[in-house]
Each structure stands twice: as structure tokens, then as C-alpha cells.
Design an enzyme around this catalytic site. Structure first.
Site: not given
Length: 321
Positions: A206, A200-202
Site C-alpha cells: 500500500n 489503518g492498513d499501511l
């Protein structure tokens, strides 16, 4: 090891989250005490050795620690909200394969004890090479989703409703907004799509250098949903490098194709999700400004420009492109 002998200090960037109001203000007020309690209960000490520093972000307190045996770890304390409630479940499912290893967790206090990674991240890697690395990580992270993970489709439906409710107040071309609403609702209602664990937030920040493996993902949101949802953050970040090419659209598409080729994800679904996520992102900036009772800040306007540019670049992806 000796017990922690000094209060845990909240970094300024994290303390600023209190301006969002509740529940952030209350969580931040209690955070030093929560951190001290977890450190004591889990027999952890803050790591004061040179090079042990670990950057807290704007949404979590991240502390370099050592356990009772001297093992270097990281304690992360975060406010559990609807859109990150799946983080612990996703990390458990991955078991350290392609992602940071979770050693211990207390969901009620938003406490995660994680293996120590870094300090290197994908910002130090050529952007297209980084996209290939992330594309290969997608293949490993997109395992069949547990029923305990929150469903991405429900979030997307709510976010699209918020986008639609803004009407003409969305600072983006209306055709992109309508495209996002139409494609997003179709994607969210696609019952034939295999449900996978979605990070979801790669993005570049990250994915950290590891010891067990060269690169490992951190900080998942943790959804059950369409794997093609993933690529957008890799397009929005490291923007100065894109701008320096003199061809923003082409450079964005180069990243996009690198991600799709390395991952084997469906090109058209990924394209549509980039547009959907970009327009939802625009709406978030508008809603945040409204909640604060002010106009869009210069930083928000710059971010909206990125989002609109990414959506525009996707118009050249697909049949006949």
C-alpha cells in the site's frame, strides 16, 4: 476518445468475494454496470497501452484509465463498508501530500478517480529501509482528524467484544488474549490521546512509487484515532524474509523499532496496539470460518500463527527489555 466498447470484466480474485454472501454478492452483480456508467459519466476510457495494467485486489476493482485529455489515471470501485467509509475523507484531507491524489469521487457508488502511481511498491525495498520510509510517512499522514472521519475507538471496542465473546475458542495463548482485551479497552477509552487521521492498513503493498514524490500511500481505511495503531501490518507481511533470519522474534522487533524510531511514535502504545490488533485478527479468522460453516482453512491457520508470533515478539518490548 471513443467510449468503452466492451464489458468490464471482474477478475477472479475479486469475483470470489461473492462467496462472502451479502452485500458482496449484490455489489459484484452490479459492478460491471456500475463501472461502465462511471466510465461514461466521467469521460474515461480503459487504458489498453502496454504496461498500463493495474492489479485489482480481493476487495476492489482497479482499472487503468485515461481522461478526455489523455491523462493516465486509475479508477477504483469498492464496496463501501463501515471500516472503509473514511477512505475518501482521508484522501481529501491529505491533498496528495504523502498519499495518492484523489481527483474525483462518488461515495454513493464507491468510485474514486486517482492519480496513476507505480508500478513499484515497497516489496522491492529492503524491509528495514521500507519500515523507515513508512515511519516517515506516518509523520505526514497523521494530521488532525476531521469530525467526519469514523472513530477508531468505536470499532476497536466492538472488535474486542467479539474477541471476548469467543472465550476459549480463540486459537491463541490466553494471556495474549487477556493482554489484548485489557490494553485495547484502555487505549480505546483514552480521551487524552490526540485524534489523528489513521491510515489503518499501511503495509508494503500500500505504498507505491510516485512521480511527484518517491513513495505515496494508497488504500487507507481512514479513521480518526491513535497514531500508534498503525505499525502492525508492517510486521505481519513479507513473512518469508522474517522466517529466513532464524530469529523471528528479533527480526519482528527490528522492524518494530525501525518504525517507531522513524515515526517518533510512543513505543509502548505501539507495542500494545500490535498485541491488540494481532488478537483481533485471530478472532476475525475464527468468525469468518464460523460464518462460512467450516473449520479454519490451512491459510487461516498459517495467518493466525503469524499474528500470535507478532504478539509474542512484543512481550520483549518495554522496560527492562
Amino acid at each position: 476518445m471513443d467510449a468503452v466498447s466492451e464489458p468490464v470484466r471482474i477478475p477472479d480474485a475479486l469475483a470470489a468475494a461473492g462467496e462472502r454472501g451479502e452485500p458482496w454478492a449484490s455489489w459484484l452483480d452490479a459492478l460491471p454496470r456500475t463501472a461502465s456508467e462511471v466510465l461514461a459519466e466521467w469521460e474515461l476510457t480503459l487504458d489498453r497501452l502496454p504496461g498500463a495494467g493495474f492489479a485489482s485486489g480481493a476487495t476492489a476493482l482497479v482499472l487503468p484509465v485515461r481522461d478526455s485529455s489523455g491523462l493516465a489515471l486509475v479508477l477504483k470501485l469498492t464496496l463501501i463498508e463501515d471500516d472503509n467509509v473514511g477512505e475518501i475523507e482521508a484522501l481529501k484531507a491529505w491533498r496528495g501530500l504523502g498519499a495518492v491524489r484523489l481527483e474525483r469521487a462518488d461515495p454513493h457508488r464507491g468510485a474514486l478517480l486517482l492519480e496513476r502511481l507505480g508500478p513499484g511498491d515497497l516489496n522491492a525495498v529492503d524491509a528495514l529501509d521500507a519500515c523507515e520510509i513508512v515511519g516517515r510517512l506516518y509523520r505526514r499522514l497523521h494530521l488532525p482528524a476531521s469530525p467526519r472521519l469514523p472513530r477508531l475507538a468505536g470499532f476497536v471496542t466492538r472488535w474486542l467484544d467479539d474477541l471476548a465473546a469467543l472465550g476459549r475458542d480463540v486459537p491463541a495463548p490466553p494471556r495474549f488474549v487477556q493482554q489484548a482485551l485489557s490494553a485495547g479497552r484502555a487505549l480505546a477509552s483514552d480521551r487524552e490521546m490526540t485524534s489523528a487521521i489513521v491510515h489503518g492498513d499501511l503495509h508494503y503493498d500500500n505504498v507505491l512509487a510516485g512521480r511527484r514524490e518517491p513513495w505515496l500511500a494508497i488504500d487507507p481505511k481512514g479513521f480518526a484515532g491513535d497514531p500508534a495503531y498503525e505499525p502492525a501490518p508492517m510486521l505481519w507481511n513479507r513473512w518469508d524474509e522474517l522466517a529466513s533470519t532464524g530469529d523471528l522474534g528479533g527480526a519482528l522487533r527490528d522492524r518494530f523499532y525501525a518504525l517507531v524510531d522513524a515515526s517518533g511514535l510512543d513505543e509502548l502504545r505501539c507495542r500494545d496496539w500490535v498485541v491488540v490488533r494481532s488478537m483481533i485478527g485471530v478472532s476475525w479468522e475464527v468468525l469468518d470460518a464460523r460464518a462460512a460453516g467450516r473449520a479454519l482453512s490451512a491459510g487461516q491457520r498459517e495467518w493466525i500463527t503469524r499474528l500470535v508470533t507478532a504478539a509474542k515478539a512484543m512481550q520483549a518490548v518495554g522496560p527492562g527489555s
